[in-house]
Design an enzyme around this catalytic site. Structure first.
Site, short mmCIF file in Angstrom:
data_model
loop_
_atom_site.label_atom_id
_atom_site.label_comp_id
_atom_site.label_asym_id
_atom_site.label_seq_id
_atom_site.Cartn_x
_atom_site.Cartn_y
_atom_site.Cartn_z
N ASP A 122 -10.17 12.69 10.31
CA ASP A 122 -8.83 12.50 9.75
C ASP A 122 -7.77 13.32 10.51
OD1 ASP A 122 -7.06 11.47 7.67
OD2 ASP A 122 -6.97 13.55 6.95
N HIS A 132 -4.62 14.39 15.47
CA HIS A 132 -3.48 15.32 15.47
C HIS A 132 -3.80 16.64 16.18
CE1 HIS A 132 -2.09 12.44 12.67
NE2 HIS A 132 -2.54 12.99 11.56
N GLY A 174 0.80 -1.24 0.00
CA GLY A 174 0.00 0.00 0.00
C GLY A 174 0.83 1.28 0.00
C1 BG6 Z 1 -2.51 12.32 7.98
C2 BG6 Z 1 -3.83 12.57 7.34
O1 BG6 Z 1 -2.67 11.70 9.23
O2 BG6 Z 1 -1.83 13.56 8.16
C3 BG6 Z 1 -3.64 13.26 6.01
O3 BG6 Z 1 -4.49 11.33 7.15
C4 BG6 Z 1 -2.83 14.51 6.17
O4 BG6 Z 1 -4.90 13.56 5.42
C5 BG6 Z 1 -1.55 14.22 6.94
O5 BG6 Z 1 -2.51 14.99 4.87
C6 BG6 Z 1 -0.84 15.51 7.28
O6 BG6 Z 1 0.40 15.22 7.85
P1 BG6 Z 1 1.62 16.23 7.72
O7 BG6 Z 1 2.69 15.59 8.52
O8 BG6 Z 1 1.93 16.33 6.26
O9 BG6 Z 1 1.12 17.53 8.28
#
Ligand code: BG6
Length: 510
Positions: free
Chosen positions: A241, A246, A15
Site C-alpha cells: 500500500d 510512495h 466509490g
Molecule cells: C494511500 C494509501 O495511497 O495513501 C492509504 O492507500 C494512505 O492507505 C494514503 O492512508 C496516505 O496518503 P496521505 O497523502 O494522506 O499521506
C-alpha cells in the site's frame, strides 16, 4: 502548457476515492479556474442512478471536502456532471458508454478528447481497458487529436508477476503515452520541491553523497487506522500500500542523479535507475533489514493542534484484527520499517532507513538527511562525538517546509554552543497551504505530462525489490515475525534494532 478541452470519464464513480479525492480535486481546479473552458465529467459505475442523484452525491463530496460553497459556483460545476451505469464486464455497457460520451462531446463541445480515470480495484483494470478498446474508445485521431488517455490508480498489480501481466495486456491496447500510473505522493508540492531544492541550488548538491551524508530517514507515518478500507487493506498490507509506491518514489527523488532536463522521460529514467540500484535485501537474516508490525488497540490518541497549541484526544483505535473487513487472525502488516543500501558511487555505504505505518502517534511524512559530524572539534568543552550533526528535514506534511539544524554560540562570555534551526515554513512564506496533490496530477493528465507518473520500468524495478520480501513473509514467516504494537505509539520496538548497530536512532518528529 494550456489545458485542452476534454471530458473525464470516471470509472468507479460511486466509490470512496471519487468522493474523497477526485471530485474535490476537480472542484478545486474549477475554483482556481484551471479546468479547460469546455469540460465535462461522466461518472460510470455499477449502481443505477440518475444524473440528478449523481450530482447530489457530488455536491455532498464537495461540501464534505471544501465546506459550504457559493451556490452559483457549485451549480455551474455540477451542471458539467453526468452519469451512466453498467457492468464492467458487459460489452453492451461500453457501447452505451461510448454513446453517452459522444453526446457529451457534442453537448459540451469538448473536442472529443477523453481522459478515462479508473478508480477501480486493480484486478478490474485490464478487462476495463480491453473493453474500452473493443468499443473504440481508446483510439486517437491523427497526431493524437483527439486524444484518449487512461489513468490507473495504484497498486499496479499485486506482485511482480501480476504487474508484468497487467503491463503486457495494457501494451496490447494502449500506447505508452496514453498510460498514466498515478502515485499521489509525486503530486505533493513538497515532494516536487525536493527536486528544486536539490537541483536549483548550488550549495547542497556537492554535499549530497557518501562523503558528507551519514544516513537518511524517510518516514510516512499515519495516526489513522484502516478506517472503512479493511477489505482492501487486509489483502494489500503496508508493504504494497505504501512502500512499493510512495516510499520508493520519495527515496528515488531524494537519491537519484540529476536528470539532463526536466522532461518526463529523462526524470522517469533517473528515478528508475535509482530504484534498480537498491541492493536486494539479503535472504539470510531478514529481521536485521526489515521489520513488520500490526497495531493493537491503544489508549486514546492525544494529538497536538499546531495551529492552536491545544491537544485533543481522538478516540482509540480498535485492534487491527477487529477492524471491519479484516480477518480475525490476520497476519497483514500495518507497519514496515526497513534499512536499505544503494549500490552506486554516490551512495555506497550510506544507510537509508524507511518506515511507514498506520495507528501511530501522529501523521508525519518527512525526509531527514543527517550529515556527518565535524572531523575534529576545536572547542574544548565538546568532543567530536558530542558535537551534534547537522540535520536537514524536508517536511512533506503537515507543517510543510524545510528545517536545517546548525550549531551556534549561545550569547554570553562563555563559549557555550547550542543547536538551532533555520526554518522555512511553506504556509508563512506563501500564505497558503499547498494545493491538493490530486489537483496537480489531474491537470498533468489533461496536459499529457507524465513526469510525475510511474513508468512501467519503474513499477517493475519496485516490484523486483519488494517481491522477494512478500515471498519470504509467505514462505518463512517465522524468520521475520509480525510485531504487534499499541495504536498511538511510534511502532514496534523491534524497528529500533535496525538502526542500533550503526549507532543511529529513529527520529521522533517534534
Ligand atoms: C494511500 C494509501 O495511497 O495513501 C492509504 O492507500 C494512505 O492507505 C494514503 O492512508 C496516505 O496518503 P496521505 O497523502 O494522506 O499521506
Amino acid at each position: 502548457q494550456p489545458v485542452e478541452d476534454c471530458g473525464i470519464i470516471v470509472f468507479g464513480a460511486s466509490g470512496d476515492l471519487v468522493h474523497r479525492k477526485l471530485i474535490p480535486a476537480l472542484y478545486g481546479l474549477a475554483l482556481r479556474r484551471l479546468l479547460p473552458p469546455r469540460f465535462y465529467i461522466l461518472g460510470f459505475a455499477r449502481s443505477e442512478m440518475t444524473d440528478e442523484v449523481f450530482r447530489e452525491r457530488m455536491r455532498e463530496a464537495i461540501t464534505d471536502a471544501h465546506g459550504e460553497q457559493p451556490a452559483d459556483t457549485l451549480n455551474a460545476f455540477l451542471a458539467m456532471c453526468r452519469y451512466t451505469s453498467g457492468s464492467y464486464d458487459d460489452p453492451a455497457a461500453y457501447e452505451k458508454l461510448a454513446g453517452r460520451c459522444s453526446v457529451c462531446d457534442l453537448d459540451f463541445d469538448s473536442s472529443g478528447n477523453r481522459l478515462f480515470y479508473l478508480a477501480l480495484p486493480p484486478e478490474l483494470h485490464p478487462e476495463v481497458v480491453e473493453r474500452l478498446a473493443q468499443a473504440g474508445m481508446t483510439s486517437e485521431g491523427q497526431d493524437h487529436k483527439p486524444w484518449a488517455r487512461v489513468v490507473f490508480e495504484k497498486p499496479f498489480g499485486h506482485d511482480l508477476q501480476s504487474a508484468l501481466r497487467l503491463d503486457a495486456r495494457l501494451g496490447k491496447v494502449l500506447a505508452p503515452h496514453q498510460i498514466f500510473r498515478m502515485d499521489h505522493y509525486l503530486g505533493k508540492e513538497t515532494v516536487q520541491s525536493v527536486l528544486m531544492f536539490r537541483f536549483a541550488n548550488a550549495i547542497f548538491e556537492p554535499l549530497w553523497n557518501r562523503s558528507y551524508i551519514d544516513h537518511i530517514q524517510i518516514s510516512a507515518l499515519e495516526s489513522i487506522g484502516v478506517e472503512h478500507r479493511g477489505g482492501y487493506y487486509d489483502k494489500a498490507g503496508c508493504l504494497r500500500d505504501m512502500f512499493q509506491n510512495h516510499m520508493l518514489q520519495m527515496l528515488a527523488i531524494t537519491a537519484m542523479e540529476p536528470p539532463i532536463s526536466f522532461q518526463a522521460e529523462r526524470v522517469r529514467e533517473e528515478r528508475t535507475k535509482l530504484l534498480r540500484s537498491i541492493r536486494p535485501w539479503p535472504e539470510d537474516d531478514p529481521a536485521n533489514w526489515i521489520v513488520r508490525g500490526q497495531y493493537m488497540a491503544g489508549p486514546p490518541n492525544i494529538l497536538p493542534n499546531t495551529q492552536t497549541g491545544t491537544r485533543t484526544a481522538h478516540s482509540a483505535l480498535p485492534d487491527y484484527r477487529r477492524e471491519r473487513g479484516v480477518a480475525q487472525d490476520s497476519e497483514t502488516e500495518t507497519y514496515v520499517a526497513a534499512r536499505l543500501l544503494i549500490d552506486n558511487w554516490r551512495w555506497q555505504g550510506v544507510p537509508f532507513y524507511l518506515r511507514s505505518g498506520k495507528g501511530l502517534q501522529r501523521k508525519v511524512s518527512e525526509i531527514a538527511v543527517t550529515f556527518k559530524r565535524v572531523p575534529y572539534s576545536m572547542f574544548g568543552m565538546t568532543s567530536k562525538a558530542q558535537m551534534p550533526a547537522n540535520v536537514l528535514v524536508l517536511k512533506i506534511q503537515p507543517d510543510e517546509g524545510i528545517d536545517l539544524t546548525i550549531q551556534t554560540k549561545q550569547p554570553g562570555p562563555k563559549s557555550c554552543m547550542s543547536s538551532m534551526s533555520l526554518s522555512f515554513k511553506y504556509q508563512e512564506v506563501f500564505g497558503v497551504t499547498p494545493p491538493n496533490a490530486y489537483e496537480r496530477l489531474l491537470l498533468d493528465c489533461m496536459q499529457g505530462d507524465r513526469t510525475l507518473f510511474w513508468s512501467s520500468e519503474g513499477v517493475e524495478a519496485a516490484w523486483r525489490l519488494i517481491d522477494p520480501v512478500l515471498d519470504m513473509w509467505r514462505r518463512r514467516p517465522e524468520r521475520c515475525p509480525l510485531h504487534r504494537y499499541p495504536a498511538g505509539s511510534w511502532g514496534p520496538e523491534a524497528a529500533d534494532a535496525l538502526l542500533v548497530n550503526a549507532g543511529h536512532r529513529w527520529r521522533r518528529p517534534p
